[in-house]
Design an enzyme around this catalytic site. Structure first.
Site, PDB file in Angstrom:
ATOM      1  N   GLY A   1      -2.301  -6.387   1.397  1.00 39.77           N
ATOM      2  CA  GLY A   1      -3.331  -6.098   2.387  1.00 39.77           C
ATOM      3  C   GLY A   1      -3.688  -4.625   2.396  1.00 39.77           C
ATOM      4  O   GLY A   1      -3.082  -3.810   1.693  1.00 39.77           O
TER       5      GLY A   1
ATOM      6  N   ASP B   1       1.363  -3.469   0.925  1.00 44.23           N
ATOM      7  CA  ASP B   1       0.555  -2.535   0.137  1.00 44.23           C
ATOM      8  C   ASP B   1      -0.677  -3.257  -0.378  1.00 44.23           C
ATOM      9  O   ASP B   1      -0.837  -4.468  -0.171  1.00 44.23           O
ATOM     10  CB  ASP B   1       1.373  -1.945  -1.023  1.00 44.23           C
TER      11      ASP B   1
ATOM     12  N   TYR C   1      -5.413   5.004  -8.688  1.00 36.70           N
ATOM     13  CA  TYR C   1      -5.201   3.694  -9.311  1.00 36.70           C
ATOM     14  C   TYR C   1      -6.377   3.308 -10.211  1.00 36.70           C
ATOM     15  O   TYR C   1      -6.744   2.148 -10.308  1.00 36.70           O
ATOM     16  CB  TYR C   1      -5.028   2.626  -8.225  1.00 36.70           C
TER      17      TYR C   1
ATOM     18  N   HIS D   1       0.719  12.135   5.188  1.00 40.93           N
ATOM     19  CA  HIS D   1       0.199  13.371   4.589  1.00 40.93           C
ATOM     20  C   HIS D   1      -1.022  13.122   3.702  1.00 40.93           C
ATOM     21  O   HIS D   1      -1.714  14.067   3.317  1.00 40.93           O
ATOM     22  CB  HIS D   1       1.300  14.103   3.810  1.00 40.93           C
TER      23      HIS D   1
ATOM     24  N   PHE E   1      -3.871  -1.487   4.934  1.00 35.92           N
ATOM     25  CA  PHE E   1      -3.328  -1.227   6.270  1.00 35.92           C
ATOM     26  C   PHE E   1      -4.349  -0.652   7.247  1.00 35.92           C
ATOM     27  O   PHE E   1      -4.074  -0.529   8.432  1.00 35.92           O
ATOM     28  CB  PHE E   1      -2.043  -0.391   6.249  1.00 35.92           C
TER      29      PHE E   1
END
EC number: 2.1.1.4
Length: 432
Positions: free
Chosen positions: A235, A209, A146, A255, A237
């Site tokens: 948020g 997310d 990102y 994964h 996780f």
């Protein structure tokens, strides 16, 4: 050997060259996508010269690229020198197609391809290659994924395209209608969550997310003025308070992470999951023994180059889930590239008092990754003891794919694992 006939040596050499030239095939596909050739061909038969003039490109280069696409089955050549899209390209490579995979392929062409250029370094180091590929040292891989708004949107659109093909299958591998509150953890654009809301209208569905991802989802993936079918909750996780839910969906999440982080996350989900709840895990599961299939092995290498985790066998997912308090796991292959696994919530991992006796079992303590110190790991662990877990084969599609860990017998001890020590009393109804 008769003249003109291919011998074993020639066949082996042809196979070798096919493998060696595979990157060229990928680049033909990626370049044609990037240049918009399939969108131009979708408008009707088009000549290479006209395509070159439209883009201001080299006529010779355009002709060579379109001829290569034709040999690969991506375009169809007509006798008059014009080209049209093949059925495959019309379905998957045209921007406006409901099943387009254009954004996912463009993401592979950029960030993923760049990381794979450093596969040898990744094997030597056993870590992601963002520093070499994009110039970002990424202890947290998602800071590289990102790294800009365009990259974030491309990645999110790519995943949305994936779920446009596979979402319905994995969500109907099991009947999820009894789960009244569903949370898609790491749900990105909300594509999978919206499909869940459509398939199970009696359930309330939310996406959880990162804040920047949720902001992008609300801005770019929701129709203006339309009432969304799902809620979006921002948020982290690993750090934030998780919403309570009956079912948590983790689609291609585990994964990304090493085992310690997976147990940490699953332990947090156990505390947020209501009694009788479950996890729906969606992954490309390796065959027993881990020797295939090839696609899953390649994806596992990709996780090494782009994340912290790897693809796993069904037994590995069962063990991770059991350690975190989800001791019964079923696996199904609904068609398509992914498996669906339903892991049902058991008692909280930790110290559990056996029903009808005073015997206790001590669970283990796994902290996984310290999120407050980038890259830091904790190896702290307690001890685990107890007996009473039994295995029975689950018959799916004619073969035993996985074993199911059943509830312990009354009076037996259970060793569990979470991301912090927990204790509690095993009561009737805890095993759902």
């Amino acid at each position: 050997m008769a003249p003109g006939r291919e011998g074993e040596l020639d066949r082996d050499f042809r196979v070798l060259m096919s493998l060696a030239h595979g990157f060229m095939v990928s680049q033909v596909l990626f370049a044609a996508l990037d240049l918009g050739i399939f969108d131009l061909a979708a408008q009707g038969p088009v000549a290479a010269e006209a395509v070159a003039q439209t883009g201001g490109w080299s006529p010779r280069g355009t002709q060579l690229l379109m001829d290569a696409c034709t040999r690969l089955g991506l375009l169809r050549g007509a006798g008059d020198g014009s080209y049209t899209n093949s059925a495959l390209s019309s379905t998957f490579l045209v921007s406006g197609s409901p099943q387009s995979q254009r954004c996912m392929l463009l993401y592979l062409a950029g960030t993923t391809y760049g990381c794979w250029a450093h596969l040898a370094a990744g094997v030597r180091e056993g870590r992601n290659q963002y520093s070499r590929a994009v110039g970002i040292s990424a202890e947290d891989p998602f800071s590289a994924i990102y790294r800009s708004e365009p990259e974030r949107l491309l990645f999110m659109r790519g995943l949305q395209e994936t779920w446009s093909l596979c979402g319905g299958r994995v969500l109907t591998a099991f009947d999820l209608s009894r789960f009244r509150v569903i949370c898609d953890l790491g749900g990105g654009s909300g594509a999978l969550a919206q499909e869940a809301a459509r398939l199970y209208p009696g359930s309330s569905v939310c996406v959880f997310d990162l804040p920047d991802v949720i902001a992008a989802a609300r801005t770019h993936f929701l129709s203006p003025g339309a009432r969304p079918s799902v809620r979006f909750v921002a948020g982290d996780f690993f750090r934030s308070r998780l919403p309570r839910a009956d079912l948590f969906i983790l689609a291609r999440v585990l994964h990304d992470w090493a085992d310690g982080a997976c147990v940490e996350l699953l332990g947090r989900l156990h505390r947020a999951c209501r009694p009788g709840g479950a996890l729906l895990l969606v992954e490309a599961v390796l065959a027993k023994g881990g020797a295939g299939p090839l696609r899953s092995l390649l994806l596992s290498l990709n996780m090494m180059l782009q994340a912290e985790g790897w693809e796993r066998q069904a037994s590995d997912y069962r063990n991770l889930a059991t350690r975190a308090g989800f001791p019964r796991l079923q696996l199904r292959r609904p068609g398509g590239p992914y498996h669906a696994m339903l892991a049902r919530r058991g008692p909280r991992p930790g110290i559990i008092t056996g029903v009808g006796s005073n015997t206790t079992g001590t669970g283990s303590f796994v902290t996984g990754i310290r999120r407050d110190v980038p890259g830091a790991r904790s190896d702290a662990a307690g001890t685990g003891s107890g007996t009473g877990n039994t295995g029975s084969g689950i018959m799916l599609q004619g073969e035993t794919l996985e074993s199911e860990v059943s509830a312990p017998q009354a009076g037996s001890d259970v060793g569990g694992a979470g991301n912090e020590p927990r204790s509690g009393t095993l009561k009737q109804g805890d095993w759902k």
